[in-house]
Design a protein around this motif. Sequence first.
Motif, PDB file in Angstrom:
ATOM      1  N   UNK A 154       0.805  -1.311   0.624  1.00  0.00           N
ATOM      2  CA  UNK A 154      -0.152   0.176  -0.281  1.00  0.00           C
ATOM      3  C   UNK A 154       0.721   1.370   0.268  1.00  0.00           C
ATOM      4  N   UNK A 155       0.544   2.134  -1.336  1.00  0.00           N
ATOM      5  CA  UNK A 155       1.414   3.215  -1.244  1.00  0.00           C
ATOM      6  C   UNK A 155       1.178   4.129  -0.038  1.00  0.00           C
ATOM      7  N   UNK A 156       0.595   4.200   0.942  1.00  0.00           N
ATOM      8  CA  UNK A 156       0.293   4.615   1.550  1.00  0.00           C
ATOM      9  C   UNK A 156      -0.113   4.055   3.291  1.00  0.00           C
ATOM     10  N   UNK A 157       0.586   3.229   2.810  1.00  0.00           N
ATOM     11  CA  UNK A 157       1.047   2.090   4.123  1.00  0.00           C
ATOM     12  C   UNK A 157       1.639   3.842   5.505  1.00  0.00           C
ATOM     13  N   UNK A 158       1.021   2.638   7.155  1.00  0.00           N
ATOM     14  CA  UNK A 158       1.764   3.474   7.904  1.00  0.00           C
ATOM     15  C   UNK A 158       2.782   3.558   8.223  1.00  0.00           C
ATOM     16  N   UNK A 159       3.724   2.326   7.600  1.00  0.00           N
ATOM     17  CA  UNK A 159       4.743   2.124   7.902  1.00  0.00           C
ATOM     18  C   UNK A 159       5.609   1.649   6.353  1.00  0.00           C
ATOM     19  N   UNK A 160       6.962   2.227   6.307  1.00  0.00           N
ATOM     20  CA  UNK A 160       7.809   2.023   5.004  1.00  0.00           C
ATOM     21  C   UNK A 160       9.354   1.370   5.621  1.00  0.00           C
ATOM     22  N   UNK A 161       8.832   0.328   4.983  1.00  0.00           N
ATOM     23  CA  UNK A 161      10.334  -0.469   5.186  1.00  0.00           C
ATOM     24  C   UNK A 161      11.075  -0.737   4.318  1.00  0.00           C
ATOM     25  N   UNK A 162      12.246  -0.056   4.507  1.00  0.00           N
ATOM     26  CA  UNK A 162      12.970   0.103   2.786  1.00  0.00           C
ATOM     27  C   UNK A 162      14.908  -0.843   3.391  1.00  0.00           C
ATOM     28  N   UNK A 163      14.636  -1.535   2.525  1.00  0.00           N
ATOM     29  CA  UNK A 163      16.172  -2.820   2.649  1.00  0.00           C
ATOM     30  C   UNK A 163      16.993  -2.084   1.446  1.00  0.00           C
ATOM     31  N   UNK A 164      18.660  -2.171   2.108  1.00  0.00           N
ATOM     32  CA  UNK A 164      19.316  -2.730   1.249  1.00  0.00           C
ATOM     33  C   UNK A 164      19.655  -3.486   1.329  1.00  0.00           C
ATOM     34  N   UNK A 192      10.057  -0.968   0.320  1.00  0.00           N
ATOM     35  CA  UNK A 192      11.139  -0.678  -0.868  1.00  0.00           C
ATOM     36  C   UNK A 192      12.421  -1.483  -0.527  1.00  0.00           C
ATOM     37  N   UNK A 193      12.425  -1.794  -2.362  1.00  0.00           N
ATOM     38  CA  UNK A 193      13.575  -2.222  -2.622  1.00  0.00           C
ATOM     39  C   UNK A 193      14.772  -1.330  -2.934  1.00  0.00           C
ATOM     40  N   UNK A 194      16.157  -0.949  -2.434  1.00  0.00           N
ATOM     41  CA  UNK A 194      17.088  -0.154  -3.093  1.00  0.00           C
ATOM     42  C   UNK A 194      18.315  -0.617  -3.083  1.00  0.00           C
ATOM     43  N   UNK A 195      18.616  -0.983  -4.051  1.00  0.00           N
ATOM     44  CA  UNK A 195      19.923  -1.572  -4.356  1.00  0.00           C
ATOM     45  C   UNK A 195      21.027  -1.068  -3.953  1.00  0.00           C
ATOM     46  N   UNK A 196      22.290  -1.734  -3.420  1.00  0.00           N
ATOM     47  CA  UNK A 196      22.971  -2.103  -2.852  1.00  0.00           C
ATOM     48  C   UNK A 196      23.598  -2.682  -3.934  1.00  0.00           C
ATOM     49  N   UNK A 197      24.919  -2.697  -4.486  1.00  0.00           N
ATOM     50  CA  UNK A 197      26.137  -3.666  -5.132  1.00  0.00           C
ATOM     51  C   UNK A 197      27.166  -3.744  -4.599  1.00  0.00           C
TER      52      UNK A 197
END
Length: 251
Positions: free
Chosen positions: A77-87, A119-124
């Motif tokens: 959900x783009x409006x979800x109360x929590x945003x998790x970003x994975x590096x 959210x997927x954050x690329x970190x090669x």
Amino acid sequence: MSTRSQRGRAVQTKKSGGASRTLYIVMGAAVLLVIAIAATVALQNRQTAATPGREPGRTAANIPAGVDNNGFFFKGNDNAPVIVTEFSDFQCPGCAYYATVLSPQFEQEYIATGKVKFVYHEYPLSGHVNGAPAAYAARCAGEQGADKYWAMHDYLFTNQRQWSVQSDPRAQFVAYARQIGLDTAAFEQCYASSRFRDAINQAKASGDALRLPGTPSFAVNGQLVDTTGANSVEEIYARMRQAVDAALAGQ
């Protein structure tokens, strides 16, 4: 007459033999050329051939996906109360373990329920030579739809051992693109152009600025999860869940 006839036959025989030898030489050279071409083609095919990858395990269905304002792909959900970003680095074994073993549970409990935007954050990592190319492949898949980005993401992690050891994984990535139903010509053109090189370099630089301890790392609502002393991906995952639960409780 007899002598002339014999000499005539002898001369004729000599000329015929010379022509035959020339013909045989030409034919032999042609055969060798064909063999050389066939061998070259076979070698090229052997070098570029790719075995289809294993299909990823099933994930929760009907989860929305998109691209955020920073160009990173997300699901949930783009409006979800929590945003998790994975590096994460596509060539990192610990990241593959999270993606294939741990994330399905997290996706079902938090993302599919609308609680979390992931959210997927690329970190090669610099030590993984195919990490950046894999990120390019995912981004090129994403050009054909955010859902295609996540499909490539899943294929890359499920089949990490297949492509990570290849000197040039391009053909393998194309095989995955075909398996997930991409326009492979467009995918190949995108991959060959390296047009996402700068975007991935910037993604890496922004991760460096956060002084990430390694991959996978997670941020919850912009706050990097403290994984000091964590000895396993399971422990990193447990701390991330704790941070998510605390954020949800504070809503």
